[in-house]
Design an enzyme around this catalytic site. Structure first.
Site, PDB file in Angstrom:
ATOM      1  N   GLU A 171      -9.668  -4.255   8.227  1.00 50.26           N
ATOM      2  CA  GLU A 171      -9.461  -4.959   6.914  1.00 50.26           C
ATOM      3  C   GLU A 171      -9.102  -6.322   7.503  1.00 50.26           C
ATOM      4  O   GLU A 171      -7.780  -6.470   7.769  1.00 50.26           O
ATOM      5  CB  GLU A 171      -8.300  -4.628   6.164  1.00 50.26           C
ATOM      6  CG  GLU A 171      -8.200  -5.218   4.784  1.00 50.26           C
ATOM      7  CD  GLU A 171      -6.531  -5.114   4.440  1.00 50.26           C
ATOM      8  OE1 GLU A 171      -6.529  -5.438   3.111  1.00 50.26           O
ATOM      9  OE2 GLU A 171      -5.592  -5.118   5.102  1.00 50.26           O
ATOM     10  N   ASP A 173      -5.468  -1.581   8.881  1.00 50.29           N
ATOM     11  CA  ASP A 173      -4.631  -2.435   7.867  1.00 50.29           C
ATOM     12  C   ASP A 173      -4.342  -3.862   8.456  1.00 50.29           C
ATOM     13  O   ASP A 173      -3.838  -3.832   9.596  1.00 50.29           O
ATOM     14  CB  ASP A 173      -3.390  -1.918   7.306  1.00 50.29           C
ATOM     15  CG  ASP A 173      -2.913  -2.590   6.244  1.00 50.29           C
ATOM     16  OD1 ASP A 173      -3.500  -2.493   5.124  1.00 50.29           O
ATOM     17  OD2 ASP A 173      -1.779  -3.052   6.382  1.00 50.29           O
TER      18      ASP A 173
HETATM   19  C1  NOJ Z   1      -3.605  -4.289   2.875  1.00 49.21           C
HETATM   20  C2  NOJ Z   1      -3.557  -3.015   2.203  1.00 49.21           C
HETATM   21  O1  NOJ Z   1      -4.588  -2.611   1.500  1.00 49.21           O
HETATM   22  C3  NOJ Z   1      -2.280  -3.202   1.147  1.00 49.21           C
HETATM   23  O2  NOJ Z   1      -2.387  -2.202  -0.108  1.00 49.21           O
HETATM   24  C4  NOJ Z   1      -1.104  -3.672   1.732  1.00 49.21           C
HETATM   25  O3  NOJ Z   1      -0.293  -4.038   0.591  1.00 49.21           O
HETATM   26  C5  NOJ Z   1      -1.058  -4.453   2.765  1.00 49.21           C
HETATM   27  N1  NOJ Z   1      -2.311  -4.671   3.618  1.00 49.21           N
HETATM   28  C6  NOJ Z   1       0.100  -4.483   3.352  1.00 49.21           C
HETATM   29  O4  NOJ Z   1       0.023  -3.326   4.445  1.00 49.21           O
END
Ligand code: NOJ
Ligand code: CA
Length: 552
Positions: free
Chosen positions: A277, A215
């Site tokens: 991500e 993440d």
């Molecule tokens: C990316 C995640 O996919 C999302 O759902 C989340 O709100 C943020 N990162 C913070 O963790």
């Protein structure tokens, strides 16, 4: 003693894998409380196997106050009791592995949840204490520290700083959170933090997990030299300073963390993998996807491509070339739990700014559902034919549209509450899946669902689509199975159509052609066997808004 099952196989299994994302709370409810859980997922593993996918990515299932759908993790090495327990987790791993499906879990290293043991210790600790050093605590400005340390906003607005009450009951220091205030950012300069995440990585690898989705992978390392972080115009990729010099994002030193995880990954057989991500400039992505780092990084720029042959070609071609040069692998995605479903996006006119369009219950322009689904399926088939790996999001295989009429009082997304002026919510793509035409929560469970499902879900249910040869579900099943047999060297050649700029046509080294018609009139296909067409051919030609695969 729990049983841990491991799936052997080639080290490169993920290079061209099809990965299916499960949002656990909304997949299937196994114990009738309206919330999806591990039991529910276990009961549906044959459905997953029937899709022909190579792996599942599960969004967070850790103990959490659910301030951000579980991305506020209170304990990285346990399971939320509403979702299950570690024994059920082991059972799920076993059930997936028995069907040759691997499991990727979500790791959230930028921030914890505010219920995390270490954050609670930090609140009890004194300013400057080792307990506070694991997070980003700063004194406020002003005579009594009452002014926040900087004007930095959080992603969910309005501010990235929250003031704490000190153990003596007086207002005290401030801590930083790039997301909701229940998501304090870790201090990645702290050695205990680094060691604890390595422990977490090892914990899940030892339980048979095959990989990690990381993440906000570009945000961990921050330049806190000035003790505070200034306001930024926006969080858009375009305002991140280049070459690893931004205060907050994509700093070169972040790769040292991933290299240290890679050392752990490589202790296992096959080595574990990670997918980043990382919302960074396309040129910066291959570093995250390097084999010295995580291995994969989502090519998110494709999300903004729209229905535009030239743009899709430019983005796909660029991503493939860059990863080739860096010896990494492209990773495609059209939908996930954070974005408006692509069947809905493609139902809007090209160029619609989703951020401005999305205002619950007053949508203008309206979605052209039929066009959206046709184009969504055509784009999915296109991406499935490209070199690299593809991630699918639960429900897209049913052709689900975004749910756009969730009443404000039932919304759960902090982005909705913290940014009221935008009205943006991610709940519309997180509505529990429809499994049956009728019944309580369309078969999601036996006792309702935590977000309301619309009536039209019935026609998109697994039951409704299962035996319908022309359904989106059967298209996905067919495409994924064909792809498995067709996947070949990670190369492609673009085929030019001089008289028609609205055709995107490429061929893989084994004669697997993919032709997408972005125009309005049917177009001819190359000679060979037509393996797949997302819409019925018209006199042997591929119609508008469709993709066909041909093998010669
Ligand atoms: C990316 C995640 O996919 C999302 O759902 C989340 O709100 C943020 N990162 C913070 O963790
Ligand atoms: Ca449940």
């Amino acid at each position: 003693m729990a049983q841990h099952t491991f799936l052997k196989g080639p080290a490169d299994w993920w290079h061209q894998a099809v990965v299916y994302q499960i949002y656990p709370r909304s997949f299937a409810d196994g114990n009738a409380d309206g919330i999806g859980d591990l039991k529910g997922i276990i009961s549906r593993v044959d459905y997953l196997a029937g899709l022909g996918i190579d792996a599942v990515w599960m969004s967070p299932f850790y103990p959490s106050a659910l301030a951000d759908g579980g991305y506020d993790v209170d304990d990285y090495r346990d399971i939320d009791s509403r979702i299950g327990n570690l024994t059920e987790f082991d059972q799920l791993v076993e059930a997936l592995h028995a069907r040759g499906i691997r499991l990727i879990v979500d790791l959230v290293p930028n921030h914890s949840g505010s219920g995390h043991k270490w954050f609670q210790e930090a609140l009890k600790g004194a300013p400057g204490s080792p307990e506070r050093d694991r997070y980003i605590f700063r004194d406020g400005k002003g005579e009594n520290g009452e002014i926040r340390p900087s004007e930095l906003r959080s992603h969910f607005g309005p501010t990235a700083w929250t003031r704490v009450t000190e153990p003596d009951g007086k207002p005290g220091q401030w801590y930083m959170h790039l997301f909701a205030s229940e998501q304090p950012d870790w201090n990645w300069d702290n050695d205990e933090v680094k060691a604890d995440f390595r422990k977490t990585v090892r914990f899940w690898c030892d339980r048979g997990v095959d990989g990690f989705r990381v993440d906000v992978a570009h945000a961990l390392v921050k330049d806190l030299a000035n003790g505070h972080l200034p306001e930024r115009e926006s969080f858009d990729v375009s305002v991140i300073k280049p070459n690893g010099t931004d205060d907050l994002f994509d700093r070169d030193a972040v790769h040292e963390i991933y290299a240290s995880w890679r050392d752990i990954f490589n202790e296992y057989d096959p080595p574990r993998m990670g997918v980043a991500e990382a919302w960074v400039a396309a040129e910066r992505l291959p570093a995250y996807a390097s084999e010295k780092g995580l291995g994969q990084a989502f090519a998110f720029d494709m999300l903004g491509a729209g229905w535009d042959a030239a743009r899709v070609k430019q983005l796909a071609g660029g991503a493939i070339e860059r990863s080739h040069n860096m010896n990494s692998h492209t990773t495609w995605v059209l939908s996930n739990h954070d974005i408006v479903r692509h069947a809905t996006r493609f139902g809007l006119p090209n160029g619609t700014d989703i951020g401005k369009w999305y205002k619950p219950n007053r949508l203008d322009p309206k979605v052209n559902v039929e066009q959206g689904l046709k184009r969504a399926n055509a784009m999915t088939a296109l991406l499935l034919a490209l070199p690299g790996s593809t991630y699918l999001y639960q429900g897209e295989e049913l052709g689900l549209q975004e749910v756009l009429d969730i009443p404000a009082e039932l919304m759960q997304d902090p982005q909705f509450f913290r940014n009221p002026e935008l009205g943006l919510s991610r709940d519309g793509c997180r509505v529990p899946l429809p499994w049956t035409r009728e019944g309580s929560s369309f078969g999601f469970g036996t006792n309702g669902s935590h977000l309301p499902q619309p009536e039209w879900y019935s026609g998109y249910s697994v039951e409704a689509e299962d035996t319908d040869a022309s359904s989106t579900l059967n298209l996905y099943r067919k495409a994924i199975k064909l792809r498995k047999a067709l996947v070949t060297k990670q190369e492609l050649k673009w085929v030019k159509h001089f008289f028609n700029k609205n055709v995107l046509h490429f061929v893989r080294p084994n004669g697997w052609h993919c032709v997408t018609n972005f125009g309005t009139k049917p177009v001819a296909l190359p000679r060979g066997e037509v393996l797949l067409s997302t819409l019925p051919l018209v006199e042997g030609k591929v119609p508008a808004n469709a993709t066909a695969w041909v093998k010669n």
